[in-house]
Enzyme design. Structure first.
Site, mmCIF file in Angstrom:
data_model
loop_
_atom_site.group_PDB
_atom_site.id
_atom_site.type_symbol
_atom_site.label_atom_id
_atom_site.label_comp_id
_atom_site.label_asym_id
_atom_site.label_seq_id
_atom_site.Cartn_x
_atom_site.Cartn_y
_atom_site.Cartn_z
ATOM 1 N N SER A 28 0.838 -1.201 0.000
ATOM 2 C CA SER A 28 0.000 0.000 0.000
ATOM 3 C C SER A 28 0.871 1.248 0.000
ATOM 4 C CB SER A 28 -0.930 -0.041 1.229
ATOM 5 O OG SER A 28 -1.919 0.952 1.126
ATOM 6 N N ASN A 29 0.303 2.382 0.344
ATOM 7 C CA ASN A 29 1.068 3.633 0.401
ATOM 8 C C ASN A 29 0.529 4.502 1.535
ATOM 9 O OD1 ASN A 29 -1.110 5.446 -0.677
ATOM 10 N ND2 ASN A 29 -0.911 4.050 -2.420
#
Ligand code: CTP
Length: 228
Positions: A28-29
């Protein structure tokens, strides 16, 4: 969706996506979703009906004219957004969609064994590009560009590549801006490559400026259709 509500329909993608590796891990980020939720609030203040397709974020928003669809992956975000592509007057792509996903999702939790391990990744669907290909002249698309270098040039390139009407540029070189912060320093660029730069301001204020710019364009295009 509350079918008794009126006002132009705005579709907003927001937050990060999570791309599963196995049942317990993902890629993810750092997107907090704050900017996208602030934009949703600003459109609601203006009497719009908002569909927010949200990746996993720690934020809540409630309003009679708001529907939130919670998703995890880019594929889910696309599938949830697509049914609104035709009816939305304005689409804002505020999500930080993962560009790649693992080529396969392991059914069972991966065990630690070898000292090195490689993960094969494949490209995710580009939701903004998909909309850009079917967008009508009376619809407005607003994109975001988070750039670390050649900011303005990259943002203008993205505006044309993705068929946006406006692109909001944030630079990671601005302190107090972007991921996780409550403030943002944005530049809005239109198709005539006119730059409108704003000072460091709260994401709420930035959301209102983005909303104003999008609504102004939408009004100039055609009388805004009422959503029933
Ligand atoms: N976007 C999207 N779907 C994707 C990737 C991006 O809808 N799979 C949207 C984002 O929401 C944003 C815009 O496209 O509005 C630009 O995103 P960005 O990640 O900066 O662009 P990329 O095309 O991924 O370009 P790059 O990573 O090469 O800079």
């Amino acid at each position: 969706m509350n079918t008794t509500t009126k006002g132009p329909l705005v579709l907003i993608t927001v937050g990060p996506t999570r791309e599963a590796i196995d049942p317990v891990r993902y890629i993810s980020n750092h997107s907090s979703g704050k900017m996208g939720y602030a934009i949703a609030s600003a459109f609601l203040e203006q009497g719009c009906t908002v569909v927010l397709v949200s990746g996993p974020v720690g934020l809540a928003l409630a309003h009679p004219n708001l529907s939130i669809i919670h998703v995890q992956s880019a594929d889910e975000m696309f599938a949830a957004s697509q049914p609104y592509f035709q009816s939305a007057q304005i689409v804002v792509f505020a999500a930080a969609v993962a560009d790649y996903k693992p080529a396969e999702i392991f059914t069972y939790k991966m065990k630690k064994s070898a000292s090195e391990f490689e993960l094969k990744m494949v490209k995710n669907v580009d939701i903004a590009c998909e909309f850009g290909q079917v967008k009508r002249n009376d619809q407005i698309a607003v994109g975001f560009a988070l750039e670390t270098n050649n900011e303005e040039q990259n943002a203008v390139h993205k505006l044309y590549k993705k068929n946006f009407d406006l692109i909001v540029l944030n630079s990671t070189q601005d302190s107090g801006a972007t991921f996780g912060f409550d403030t943002n320093k944005i530049t809005i660029i239109n198709k005539d490559v006119v730059f409108q730069s704003f000072p460091l301001q709260s994401k709420q204020e930035a959301g209102r400026d983005i909303t104003k710019a999008a609504l102004r364009l939408a009004t100039n295009h055609t009388p805004i259709a009422q959503h029933h």
